[in-house]
Design a protein around this motif. Structure first.
Motif, short mmCIF file in Angstrom:
data_model
loop_
_atom_site.label_atom_id
_atom_site.label_comp_id
_atom_site.label_asym_id
_atom_site.label_seq_id
_atom_site.Cartn_x
_atom_site.Cartn_y
_atom_site.Cartn_z
N THR A 129 24.75 -12.48 41.85
CA THR A 129 25.16 -13.03 40.50
C THR A 129 24.86 -14.50 40.64
O THR A 129 24.66 -15.26 39.74
CB THR A 129 26.53 -12.86 40.13
N ASN A 130 24.91 -15.22 41.97
CA ASN A 130 24.90 -16.61 41.81
C ASN A 130 26.10 -17.13 41.34
O ASN A 130 26.08 -18.48 40.71
CB ASN A 130 23.78 -17.37 41.57
N ASP A 131 27.17 -16.61 40.88
CA ASP A 131 28.39 -17.13 40.38
C ASP A 131 29.63 -16.95 41.56
O ASP A 131 30.00 -15.69 41.51
CB ASP A 131 28.59 -16.45 39.17
N PRO A 132 29.89 -18.10 42.03
CA PRO A 132 31.07 -17.75 43.30
C PRO A 132 32.24 -17.15 42.87
O PRO A 132 32.97 -16.78 43.74
CB PRO A 132 31.12 -19.12 43.93
N SER A 133 32.26 -17.42 41.65
CA SER A 133 33.69 -16.95 41.20
C SER A 133 33.61 -15.21 41.15
O SER A 133 34.91 -14.60 40.88
CB SER A 133 34.28 -17.30 39.73
N LEU A 134 32.61 -14.92 41.17
CA LEU A 134 32.50 -13.23 41.19
C LEU A 134 32.41 -12.66 42.62
O LEU A 134 31.84 -13.30 43.52
CB LEU A 134 31.35 -13.07 40.33
N TRP A 158 28.29 -8.68 30.60
CA TRP A 158 29.51 -8.17 31.64
C TRP A 158 28.87 -7.81 32.91
O TRP A 158 27.53 -7.44 33.14
CB TRP A 158 30.05 -7.00 31.08
N THR A 159 29.54 -8.34 34.12
CA THR A 159 29.00 -7.95 35.48
C THR A 159 30.35 -7.30 36.23
O THR A 159 31.51 -8.03 35.91
CB THR A 159 28.32 -9.16 36.25
N GLY A 160 30.21 -6.64 37.02
CA GLY A 160 31.47 -5.93 37.88
C GLY A 160 30.97 -4.87 38.63
O GLY A 160 29.85 -4.57 38.82
N GLU A 161 32.09 -4.03 39.03
CA GLU A 161 31.94 -2.83 39.71
C GLU A 161 31.50 -1.83 38.89
O GLU A 161 32.05 -1.66 37.49
CB GLU A 161 33.24 -2.35 40.52
N LEU A 173 23.44 -14.42 37.02
CA LEU A 173 23.65 -13.32 36.22
C LEU A 173 25.16 -12.90 35.91
O LEU A 173 25.66 -12.05 36.37
CB LEU A 173 23.01 -11.99 37.09
N ALA A 174 25.69 -14.03 35.39
CA ALA A 174 27.17 -13.92 34.97
C ALA A 174 27.14 -13.74 33.51
O ALA A 174 26.08 -13.94 32.85
CB ALA A 174 27.83 -15.24 35.60
N PRO A 175 28.18 -13.62 32.82
CA PRO A 175 28.31 -13.40 31.61
C PRO A 175 27.76 -14.59 30.94
O PRO A 175 28.27 -15.95 31.42
CB PRO A 175 29.68 -13.22 31.08
N GLY A 176 26.91 -14.54 29.89
CA GLY A 176 26.50 -15.91 29.01
C GLY A 176 25.12 -16.32 29.58
O GLY A 176 24.20 -16.93 28.88
N ALA A 177 24.51 -15.94 30.92
CA ALA A 177 23.35 -16.17 31.23
C ALA A 177 22.32 -15.46 30.64
O ALA A 177 22.40 -14.14 30.11
CB ALA A 177 23.10 -15.79 32.83
N ARG A 178 21.13 -16.03 30.51
CA ARG A 178 19.87 -15.18 29.99
C ARG A 178 19.83 -13.71 30.79
O ARG A 178 19.86 -14.08 32.28
CB ARG A 178 18.51 -16.04 30.13
N ALA A 179 19.42 -12.80 30.23
CA ALA A 179 19.43 -11.58 31.07
C ALA A 179 17.94 -11.35 31.52
O ALA A 179 17.04 -10.58 31.12
CB ALA A 179 19.71 -10.26 30.15
#
Ligand code: NIG
Ligand code: FE
Length: 393
Positions: free
Chosen positions: A14-19, A42-45, A351-357
């Motif tokens: 995701t390149n989002d360290p909070s995820l 949305w990203t997650g399990e 690839l976190a919420p809000g990013a271009r898909a």
């Protein structure tokens, strides 16, 4: 707007360290991504993914953000096979080879240039590149530079004016006159099509004073600077880039300790372009030295017919891991989030919420395979801005 889930992703960058696992890659295992329109929502399990209109099963393969290739020279005609052949037989690379491409590019029609760029972009997309920058620099007249940028602007918003690639052969005896042209009428004609201004700061091209004059003139016209610096030898380009708050100093193969310190203290990304060292048999840039000093590093192709005729970011990732001291995680970050930083973009490279898909599905369980399986076409599908741009294989 319809929603689509990509599920059962073995490992998602995701390149989002909070995820995810808390590393810079923000890695989530057995993950899902939900796309709505052109965005990630949305990203997650995978087991926790919300209900969507449709779903694609990644079947245990990896997903990474689309590559952000922040440095290419795609508006050109011809190739330089003979020059490459001679180099691989022992001849040295010289910036003078650029003149061969200038002659071929000037002689080409608009249609030929447009077909060429479309071809290399399709090639890059199949290898996972969803955002790219490209430059002029093979026209070197007011008309030829402006048409290169006009054509480039049909394909990307990341367009760079590089009238200062080399001194035009038409001004061989009057380099100061050429700098006047680049900072005057050529800039006026080119600025409407470009976001960036670049200069090849190198012996045999433009010195520090000329580079400063060119970048400062571009800034006054609303263009943001980036610099070819330290490609063939030590020089003032890196310090100048940091001083002018350039988004990126590119190549960074020859760096003094003061250059490294300046990059670490400033906001300028160091963009490494190992395709150029590969294709010119030059010493590799030392990514480890930069990373250990805290510099933000990007990895890009430098795709051009002279010094680096590759459109493949995966190839550059493999070189960076094998020969430049980068870990597979660092190289992947540099080729995605690093490229976005070098273009001062927040919407791509993650690839976190809000990013271009912009998603790349790999025919592999993890991004590490990009370096572990060099030269293998691992891209099994690409979404760009939520659209299926390379059909799933
Ligand atoms: O980035 N350094 C200047 N420009 C290109 C080389 C262009 C060419 O050889 O045609 C580069 O490597
Ligand atoms: Fe370049």
């Amino acid at each position: 707007m319809t929603t689509t889930a990509v599920t059962h992703i073995a490992s998602l960058v995701t390149n989002d360290p909070s995820l995810g696992n808390g590393t810079p890659l923000g890695l989530i295992l057995d993950a899902a991504v939900v796309i709505e329109g052109d965005r990630v929502v949305w990203t997650g399990e995978s087991s926790k993914a919300p209900a969507t209109d449709s779903a694609v099963d990644a079947s245990g393969r990896a997903v990474i953000p689309g590559f952000v290739d922040s440095h290419s020279h795609l508006i050109f005609a011809g190739d330089r096979t003979q020059e490459f052949n001679a180099r691989m037989s022992g001849r040295a690379y010289s910036a003078g080879g650029i003149r061969t491409t200038v002659a071929a590019t000037r002689a080409a029609t608009d249609e030929q240039l447009a077909a060429n760029v479309a071809r290399y972009l399709a090639e890059a997309l199949r290898q996972g590149t969803t955002t790219f920058e490209t430059k002029s620099g093979y026209g070197l007249t007011v008309e030829d530079e402006a048409r290169a940028l006009r054509i480039a602007a049909r394909h990307t918003e990341e367009v760079t004016y590089l009238g200062a690639h080399i001194v035009s052969p038409d001004y061989a005896d009057d380099p100061a006159g050429y700098v006047d042209l680049v900072t005057g009428p050529m800039l006026d004609a080119c600025a409407p099509y470009a976001r960036w201004i670049d200069v090849f700061c190198e012996k045999g091209a433009f010195d520090g004073d000329q580079a400063r004059a060119i970048l400062t003139a571009g800034k006054a016209k609303g263009l943001q600077p980036r610099v070819h610096a330290g490609k063939l030898s030590y020089g003032p380009g890196v310090q100048l880039a940091v001083e002018l708050d350039a988004a990126s100093a590119d190549h960074c193969t020859h760096l003094t300790d003061a250059d490294v310190d300046a990059l670490a203290a400033g906001n300028t990304v160091a963009t490494l372009l190992p395709g150029a060292e590969f294709s010119t048999r030059a010493p590799w840039p030392d990514a480890r030295r930069l990373l250990d000093a805290g510099v933000t590093v990007a990895l890009s192709t430098d795709c051009n017919p002279g010094s680096s005729f590759t459109s493949s970011v995966p190839f550059c990732v493999a070189l960076a891991v094998r020969d430049m001291g980068m870990t597979p995680d660092e190289a992947l970050w540099a080729a995605t989030a690093g490229g976005a930083a070098a273009l001062r973009r927040e919407d791509v490279g993650r690839l976190a919420p809000g990013a271009r898909a912009d998603l790349v599905l790999l025919d592999a369980p993890s991004h590490v395979h990009l370096a572990y399986r060099p030269g293998v076409p691992l891209v099994a599908g690409v979404w760009r801005a939520g659209e299926q741009a390379v059909p799933l294989g």
